[in-house]
Write an enzyme that holds these catalytic residues in place. Structure first.
Site, PDB file in Angstrom:
ATOM      1  N   ASP A 155      37.916  38.459  36.753  1.00 37.01           N
ATOM      2  CA  ASP A 155      36.732  37.378  36.536  1.00 37.01           C
ATOM      3  C   ASP A 155      36.665  36.201  37.259  1.00 37.01           C
ATOM      4  OD1 ASP A 155      35.082  38.373  34.418  1.00 37.01           O
ATOM      5  OD2 ASP A 155      35.667  36.736  33.019  1.00 37.01           O
ATOM      6  N   GLU A 210      29.683  38.295  36.427  1.00 38.38           N
ATOM      7  CA  GLU A 210      30.790  37.820  37.682  1.00 38.38           C
ATOM      8  C   GLU A 210      32.181  38.500  37.145  1.00 38.38           C
ATOM      9  OE1 GLU A 210      29.789  36.352  34.804  1.00 38.38           O
ATOM     10  OE2 GLU A 210      31.509  34.968  34.213  1.00 38.38           O
TER      11      GLU A 210
END
Ligand SMILES: [Mg+2]
Length: 335
Positions: free
Chosen positions: A201, A245
């Site tokens: 992430d 993301e």
């Protein structure tokens, strides 16, 4: 139906006139020659369906003409009917066939026999002509078909690429990741080798978008994707963008130590992009949190276990202040 050309060869004009009257048909064009030499010249200039060839001629006789025709690539397949006034003798028939004659007629010509024989050759010629037209047509169609096939393959390739890759980063998309994950899991079951999964992430990415705008956010995603791709060096390693993301890296035949090593490399690779990130609480530049886990597929675990343990690792990495990796061991077997 096209016109069939017939070459009539005789040293006597009255014989040519007889032939012309017998062959006075709208779909037949007659070309006449009064010597063997003239006849040979004409066979090179025209495409004849048939040659009616007088055997007895001064100078070059019909047999010589036929022999020379057989020796030439352009004329060797033109059928010939010898026409002779000579007494019907087996030796002559033999001589005619030996140099390639296809038929024999005797003077005076029997109109019915003559017309039926010529008719057979005209029919053969038309048949051959139609066949070669069809062949050419087929060849053309074949070329067209090959071109279409090529276009289809290219389209399919583009479609496949579109349906399996993420438009922004060019990495595998979520759907393809699911497919690949399943395949690698099954392969791991067969080979009994460890499969590692890294979940990654970008830290405080929402803040990045809020600070710099979505265009800059996309740019950042692309750079991070490339860094991950470069850092996961092996061909077998599969890198995917599985969310806004979020990225995933599958490492077949990789044990926990190896996976940890790759995770550290990825962490460094993104960090050293040095993309400044004022909104981040983890660092002054863009960083990542990486959770990872390793399972030997099928040894009492299911595919979801690997996803869940890697995800738990990611949670711990975030809890741990982000910009870090966390290996999470799979839980004990349930049975
Ligand atoms: Mg003659």
């Amino acid at each position: 139906m096209g016109i069939a050309k017939i070459l009539i060869v005789d040293d006597r004009v009255e014989n040519l006139l007889t032939l012309e009257s017998l062959l006075d048909e709208p779909d037949i064009e007659l070309v006449r020659a009064t010597s063997g030499i003239e006849a040979l010249g004409l066979t090179l200039d025209h495409d004849f369906a048939l040659v009616l060839l007088d055997v007895q001629m001064p100078g070059m006789d019909g047999y010589e003409v036929a022999e020379l025709m057989r020796g030439n690539k352009k004329t060797k397949h033109i059928p010939i009917i010898f026409i002779t006034a000579a007494f019907r003798a087996d030796v002559q028939v033999f001589k005619g066939y030996e140099c390639g004659a296809v038929d024999y007629l005797f003077k005076p010509l029997d109109e019915r026999v003559f017309k039926s024989k010529v008719g057979v050759f005209i029919e053969l010629f038309r048949h051959k002509d139609a066949l070669s037209k069809k062949t050419r047509e087929l060849d053309r169609k074949l070329v067209e078909l090959e071109e279409l096939q090529q276009q289809l393959e290219e389209t399919n390739e583009r479609l496949h690429l579109l349906s399996t890759t993420d438009g922004l980063t060019g990495l595998l998309n979520k759907r393809q990741f699911d497919t690949t994950f399943e395949e690698e899991w099954q392969r791991g079951i067969r080979t009994k080798s460890p499969l590692s999964l890294l979940l990654l992430d970008i830290d405080h990415f929402k803040a990045y978008n809020d600070t710099y705008g979505h265009a800059a956010g996309d740019d950042c995603l692309k750079k991070v994707a490339m860094a991950i791709s470069d850092a996961a060096k092996r061909n077998a390693d599969k890198v995917a963008r599985i969310g806004g993301e979020e990225f995933a890296v599958l490492l077949p035949e990789t044990d926990p130590e190896g996976a940890q090593h790759v995770a550290e490399r990825l962490l460094k690779a993104v960090s050293s992009l040095d993309i400044s990130h004022r909104g981040s609480l983890a660092a002054e530049h863009v960083t990542t949190s990486i959770g990872l886990s390793t399972i030997v597929p099928g040894q009492g675990y299911v595919q979801r276990d690997l996803l869940e343990t890697a995800d738990a690792g990611l949670y711990r990495a975030k809890e741990n202040g982000r910009n870090s990796t966390w290996y999470h061991a799979p839980g004990p077997l349930k049975n």
